[in-house]
Design a protein around this motif. Structure first.
Motif, mmCIF file in Angstrom:
data_model
loop_
_atom_site.group_PDB
_atom_site.id
_atom_site.type_symbol
_atom_site.label_atom_id
_atom_site.label_comp_id
_atom_site.label_asym_id
_atom_site.label_seq_id
_atom_site.Cartn_x
_atom_site.Cartn_y
_atom_site.Cartn_z
ATOM 1 N N LYS A 55 -10.143 -1.470 -4.268
ATOM 2 C CA LYS A 55 -9.036 -2.315 -2.849
ATOM 3 C C LYS A 55 -8.744 -1.458 -2.078
ATOM 4 O O LYS A 55 -7.226 -1.150 -2.195
ATOM 5 C CB LYS A 55 -8.031 -2.639 -4.533
ATOM 6 C CG LYS A 55 -8.701 -3.702 -5.194
ATOM 7 C CD LYS A 55 -7.170 -3.990 -6.302
ATOM 8 C CE LYS A 55 -7.437 -4.708 -7.137
ATOM 9 N NZ LYS A 55 -8.630 -6.287 -6.439
ATOM 10 N N LYS A 96 -3.754 -10.343 4.249
ATOM 11 C CA LYS A 96 -2.838 -10.501 3.618
ATOM 12 C C LYS A 96 -1.321 -10.566 4.770
ATOM 13 O O LYS A 96 -0.666 -11.348 5.037
ATOM 14 C CB LYS A 96 -2.321 -9.646 2.935
ATOM 15 C CG LYS A 96 -2.947 -9.005 1.382
ATOM 16 C CD LYS A 96 -1.905 -8.299 0.551
ATOM 17 C CE LYS A 96 -2.933 -8.036 -0.307
ATOM 18 N NZ LYS A 96 -2.345 -6.548 -1.606
ATOM 19 N N SER A 120 -5.886 -2.219 0.750
ATOM 20 C CA SER A 120 -4.012 -2.170 0.107
ATOM 21 C C SER A 120 -3.493 -1.073 0.000
ATOM 22 O O SER A 120 -2.721 -1.008 -0.816
ATOM 23 C CB SER A 120 -4.513 -2.727 -1.349
ATOM 24 O OG SER A 120 -4.550 -4.446 -0.904
ATOM 25 N N ARG A 121 -4.542 0.348 0.296
ATOM 26 C CA ARG A 121 -4.274 1.462 -0.089
ATOM 27 C C ARG A 121 -3.954 2.740 0.623
ATOM 28 O O ARG A 121 -3.769 3.780 1.354
ATOM 29 C CB ARG A 121 -5.123 2.031 -1.277
ATOM 30 C CG ARG A 121 -5.164 1.093 -2.208
ATOM 31 C CD ARG A 121 -6.148 2.011 -3.477
ATOM 32 N NE ARG A 121 -5.690 1.428 -4.837
ATOM 33 C CZ ARG A 121 -5.940 1.640 -6.350
ATOM 34 N NH1 ARG A 121 -6.893 2.626 -6.320
ATOM 35 N NH2 ARG A 121 -5.478 1.135 -7.567
ATOM 36 N N ALA A 156 -7.402 -0.107 5.411
ATOM 37 C CA ALA A 156 -6.541 -1.168 5.966
ATOM 38 C C ALA A 156 -7.139 -1.771 8.071
ATOM 39 O O ALA A 156 -6.996 -2.463 8.175
ATOM 40 C CB ALA A 156 -4.973 -1.877 6.005
ATOM 41 N N ASN A 199 -2.555 -4.020 6.948
ATOM 42 C CA ASN A 199 -2.206 -4.476 5.930
ATOM 43 C C ASN A 199 -3.848 -4.374 5.345
ATOM 44 O O ASN A 199 -4.543 -4.867 6.592
ATOM 45 C CB ASN A 199 -1.239 -4.801 4.847
ATOM 46 C CG ASN A 199 -1.203 -4.947 3.562
ATOM 47 O OD1 ASN A 199 -1.336 -4.934 2.843
ATOM 48 N ND2 ASN A 199 0.420 -5.542 3.641
ATOM 49 N N ASP A 200 -4.285 -5.158 4.448
ATOM 50 C CA ASP A 200 -5.750 -5.824 4.253
ATOM 51 C C ASP A 200 -4.771 -7.182 5.037
ATOM 52 O O ASP A 200 -4.196 -7.771 4.834
ATOM 53 C CB ASP A 200 -5.035 -6.239 2.917
ATOM 54 C CG ASP A 200 -6.442 -7.104 2.194
ATOM 55 O OD1 ASP A 200 -7.068 -7.143 2.833
ATOM 56 O OD2 ASP A 200 -6.440 -7.269 0.705
ATOM 57 N N GLY A 227 0.243 -0.774 -1.716
ATOM 58 C CA GLY A 227 0.250 -0.918 -1.020
ATOM 59 C C GLY A 227 -0.347 0.365 -0.043
ATOM 60 O O GLY A 227 -0.419 1.628 0.028
#
Length: 216
Positions: free
Chosen positions: A138, A63, A141-142, A147, A59-60, A14
């Protein structure tokens, strides 16, 4: 590509501020929206967060619900430094979507109100920037910064496509953002592509090869 590295060693647990803290200094996160659609520009955002005032819930963007994305969009704009860049449909068709995406990312970083010391780029390719850059797979998400950039880019592009939909309501861009949904594809068969469609993308190219359309 100046100073590019790829960061694969960060656990995908996350988004957090850890990637930015590891690098130190002024770090911007960079992400894009709109690589896959059949119509509209690709938009990128670069975000430098205030480490002492990071909006909760980053967040992404994929999502998050549309309502939550918009709430965070305003929170980010109020607390962070933001740069936005885009590459037009014409540039996408001329140079391909990957190169156009990197161009939009570069423009986003150049449009920041500050000069970053490092850029964290979502994905595996980084543009040639005025500062060193690291790719983070990604990354949305990291990394909190990436994000945040994904949220800004997504909301900005959705807003733009809703505006374009007022001129071309037949394609349903206010709902599909230019992606190849059934309604969008059916409308293309009926009325053909507009000047906002990406002629280099296979569904549009094939349609124009089979039919003679005058685009507007």
């Amino acid at each position: 590509m100046r100073g590019q590295a790829t960061l694969f060693d960060l656990a995908p647990s996350g988004p957090s501020y850890e990637p930015e803290q590891k690098i130190g200094g002024i770090v911007c996160g960079v992400d894009e929206a709109g690589r896959g659609p059949l119509a509209g520009p690709v938009i990128a955002a670069a975000v430098v967060l205030d480490a002492n005032n990071i909006p909760a819930g980053l967040n992404d963007s994929k999502k998050l619900s549309p309502k939550r994305r918009e709430q965070l969009y305003h929170a980010i704009k109020e607390t962070a430094q933001v740069g936005i860049g885009q590459a037009s449909v014409e540039e996408i068709d001329q140079m391909n979507i990957l190169r156009a995406t990197l161009l939009a990312m570069r423009r986003a970083v150049e449009n920041l109100p500050c000069v970053p010391g490092h850029a964290l780029i979502d994905g595996t390719h980084a543009p040639d920037l005025i500062c060193p850059a690291s790719c983070l797979v990604k990354g949305d998400s990291r990394s909190f910064s990436i994000a945040a950039a994904s949220i800004i880019a997504k909301v900005e592009r959705d807003f733009l496509m809703k505006n374009l939909a007022q001129k071309h309501p037949e394609y349903g861009w206010e709902r599909n953002s230019g992606y190849g949904t059934r309604q969008h594809l059916e409308a293309l068969k009926l009325v053909g592509p507009s000047r906002f469609h990406r002629k280099s993308f296979a569904p549009i190219c094939n349609l124009m090869t089979q039919n003679s359309y005058i685009t507007d």
